[in-house]
Design a protein around this motif. Structure first.
Motif, short mmCIF file in Angstrom:
data_model
loop_
_atom_site.label_atom_id
_atom_site.label_comp_id
_atom_site.label_asym_id
_atom_site.label_seq_id
_atom_site.Cartn_x
_atom_site.Cartn_y
_atom_site.Cartn_z
N UNK A 285 0.84 -1.21 0.00
CA UNK A 285 0.00 0.00 0.00
C UNK A 285 0.87 1.25 0.00
N UNK A 286 1.96 1.23 0.78
CA UNK A 286 2.81 2.41 0.92
C UNK A 286 3.66 2.67 -0.32
N UNK A 287 4.22 1.60 -0.90
CA UNK A 287 5.12 1.79 -2.05
C UNK A 287 4.50 1.24 -3.32
N UNK A 288 4.68 -0.06 -3.59
CA UNK A 288 4.08 -0.67 -4.78
C UNK A 288 3.92 -2.17 -4.55
N UNK A 289 2.96 -2.74 -5.24
CA UNK A 289 2.70 -4.18 -5.13
C UNK A 289 3.90 -4.98 -5.64
N UNK A 290 4.53 -4.52 -6.71
CA UNK A 290 5.67 -5.25 -7.28
C UNK A 290 6.82 -5.33 -6.28
N UNK A 291 7.11 -4.20 -5.61
CA UNK A 291 8.20 -4.18 -4.63
C UNK A 291 7.90 -5.10 -3.45
N UNK A 292 6.67 -5.08 -2.97
CA UNK A 292 6.32 -5.91 -1.81
C UNK A 292 6.42 -7.39 -2.14
N UNK A 293 6.01 -7.78 -3.34
CA UNK A 293 6.09 -9.19 -3.72
C UNK A 293 7.54 -9.63 -3.92
N UNK A 294 8.40 -8.71 -4.39
CA UNK A 294 9.81 -9.06 -4.61
C UNK A 294 10.55 -9.29 -3.30
N UNK A 295 10.02 -8.79 -2.18
CA UNK A 295 10.67 -8.99 -0.89
C UNK A 295 10.50 -10.41 -0.36
N UNK A 296 9.53 -11.14 -0.89
CA UNK A 296 9.21 -12.46 -0.33
C UNK A 296 10.34 -13.47 -0.57
N UNK A 297 10.93 -13.47 -1.74
CA UNK A 297 11.98 -14.45 -2.04
C UNK A 297 13.23 -14.25 -1.18
N UNK A 298 13.81 -13.02 -1.10
CA UNK A 298 14.96 -12.86 -0.19
C UNK A 298 14.60 -13.10 1.27
N UNK A 299 13.34 -12.83 1.66
CA UNK A 299 12.92 -13.11 3.04
C UNK A 299 12.95 -14.60 3.31
N UNK A 304 15.62 -19.37 5.86
CA UNK A 304 16.32 -20.65 5.74
C UNK A 304 17.73 -20.58 6.33
N UNK A 305 18.34 -19.39 6.26
CA UNK A 305 19.71 -19.26 6.78
C UNK A 305 19.78 -19.42 8.29
N UNK A 306 18.65 -19.21 8.97
CA UNK A 306 18.62 -19.39 10.43
C UNK A 306 17.87 -20.66 10.82
N UNK A 307 17.61 -21.52 9.83
CA UNK A 307 17.01 -22.82 10.13
C UNK A 307 15.51 -22.82 10.22
N UNK A 308 14.83 -21.82 9.65
CA UNK A 308 13.36 -21.79 9.67
C UNK A 308 12.81 -21.98 8.25
N UNK A 309 11.62 -22.57 8.15
CA UNK A 309 10.94 -22.69 6.86
C UNK A 309 9.83 -21.65 6.71
N UNK A 310 9.38 -21.08 7.82
CA UNK A 310 8.30 -20.08 7.79
C UNK A 310 8.90 -18.68 7.85
N UNK A 311 8.41 -17.80 6.98
CA UNK A 311 8.86 -16.41 6.94
C UNK A 311 8.13 -15.62 8.01
N UNK A 312 8.88 -14.89 8.82
CA UNK A 312 8.30 -14.11 9.91
C UNK A 312 8.43 -12.62 9.63
N UNK A 313 7.86 -11.81 10.54
CA UNK A 313 7.86 -10.37 10.37
C UNK A 313 9.28 -9.81 10.32
N UNK A 314 10.17 -10.33 11.18
CA UNK A 314 11.55 -9.84 11.20
C UNK A 314 12.28 -10.05 9.89
N UNK A 315 11.96 -11.13 9.18
CA UNK A 315 12.60 -11.39 7.88
C UNK A 315 12.19 -10.32 6.86
N UNK A 316 10.92 -9.95 6.88
CA UNK A 316 10.43 -8.92 5.95
C UNK A 316 11.09 -7.58 6.26
N UNK A 317 11.20 -7.23 7.55
CA UNK A 317 11.80 -5.95 7.92
C UNK A 317 13.27 -5.91 7.55
N UNK A 318 13.98 -7.02 7.74
CA UNK A 318 15.40 -7.06 7.38
C UNK A 318 15.57 -6.87 5.87
#
Length: 344
Positions: A285-299, A304-318
């Motif tokens: 809503x704040x920026x763009x739909x394309x940018x928000x969706x592109x954050x999901x893959x690096x998140x 996975x780098x910390x041993x989790x399979x579920x993406x959490x809020x902290x991953x999105x913020x990082x």
């Protein structure tokens, strides 16, 4: 630009021999050119249908077609009486229990007599007809045109050739022999076209065989390219704009973006908790739909780098700290640009 070619569905009633192959015996004869070799003089094919059997004595050229189709005893085939074309339909279902596992398509034995009239439906695009008739060889009927598709040739397709093909196609449509399957032409950023392109589109849309045209633009009132400052809505001439059905679009809301994020995550096999989904939707809503969706893959990589399979809020913020959107980047460049437009 996306194109789905306009097609032609041709229906033709043909005399065919159809049934299960019960006999396939090539008959040999002495080579007329001499030597010790022998040639195939003819081939005996036995066919069985629901109402009887029939044995056919076929030309050696048809035997070559049978070999190309890899026909064997027990297969269901049909042979066109006029052209001698052979088509393998599948394996007779009487042999379905022959193996436990088999990559074979089983079909029932054809009903009726072996010799019958059958409606053949063939689909072909107008471009295929143009290519096939760039150097016409053979008859001028629609089936002869389609028969040229197996003979690729590199030659120019002229406007005169297209006009002649269109006349033949329109004639067969009027006679009910063929049915038009409309294609789709999608043009994005339509305001980038110039006045000559719009003139051509206007003329092409008047044809009976024109495709469905979809135009997309995000411009308001702007100048039509190729004119002396003439302005129109969406950059499209008013005469063409008046022929269109305009579909309005609206910005996505937070709930819409949440739905899109869930669909995208399911498609990519990502697992997000509810707080992460809310965060991605808020970013959209704040920026763009394309940018928000592109954050999901690096998140997902961070999770996975910390041993989790579920993406959490902290991953999105990082990820949001690591990667910025286009508007933020443009603002940083504008504030920090020095002499020559370079970032200081």
């Amino acid at each position: 630009m996306g194109v789905l070619g306009t097609g032609l569905r041709v229906k033709e009633t043909k005399e065919v021999y159809e049934g299960e192959v019960t006999d396939l015996t090539p008959e040999e004869a002495e080579n007329p050119l001499g030597g010790y070799g022998k040639t195939i003089s003819h081939v005996i094919v036995g066919l069985k249908s629901g109402k009887g059997t029939k044995k056919l004595r076929l030309d050696p050229s048809i035997y070559e077609s049978i070999q190309k189709e890899r026909v064997a005893i027990g297969d269901v085939i049909y042979i066109e009486a006029n052209t001698g074309a052979v088509k393998r339909v599948g394996r007779s279902d009487a042999y379905a229990t022959e193996f436990d596992l088999e990559a074979e398509e089983y079909v029932p034995i054809p009903k009726g007599e072996v010799h019958k009239k059958k409606e053949i439906v063939q689909d072909v695009t107008l471009h295929d007809l143009d290519v096939a008739n760039a150097r016409p060889q053979g008859g001028q009927d629609i089936m002869s045109m389609m028969g040229q598709l197996t003979k690729p040739k590199k030659t120019e397709i002229t406007d005169k050739l297209r006009a002649e093909i269109n006349k033949v196609v329109e004639k067969y449509i009027d006679q009910g022999i063929a049915e038009l399957v409309p294609g789709v032409l999608f043009i994005d950023e339509v305001h980038m076209l110039d006045i000559e392109c719009f003139t051509y589109l206007n003329r092409a849309l008047e044809s009976k065989i024109s495709p469905i045209v979809i135009l997309a633009s995000n411009r308001g009132v702007c100048t039509i390219r190729g004119t002396d400052g003439i302005q129109a809505a969406h950059g499209v001439p008013t005469d063409l704009l008046g022929r269109l059905l305009i579909v309005p679009t609206y910005p996505y809301g937070a709930e819409d973006i949440k739905t899109i994020v869930r669909i995208r995550a399911r498609t990519e096999g990502l697992d997000l908790d509810d707080t992460a989904i809310d965060a991605v939707a808020a970013i959209g809503v704040q920026s763009s739909l394309r940018y928000s969706l592109q954050l999901m893959t690096p998140a997902s990589v961070i999770a996975r780098s910390v041993g989790r399979t579920k993406i959490e809020l902290g991953d999105i913020k990082e990820c949001q700290e690591l990667f910025i959107d286009a508007s933020t980047s443009a603002g940083l460049v504008e504030m920090g640009s020095g002499a020559g437009g370079y970032i200081s």
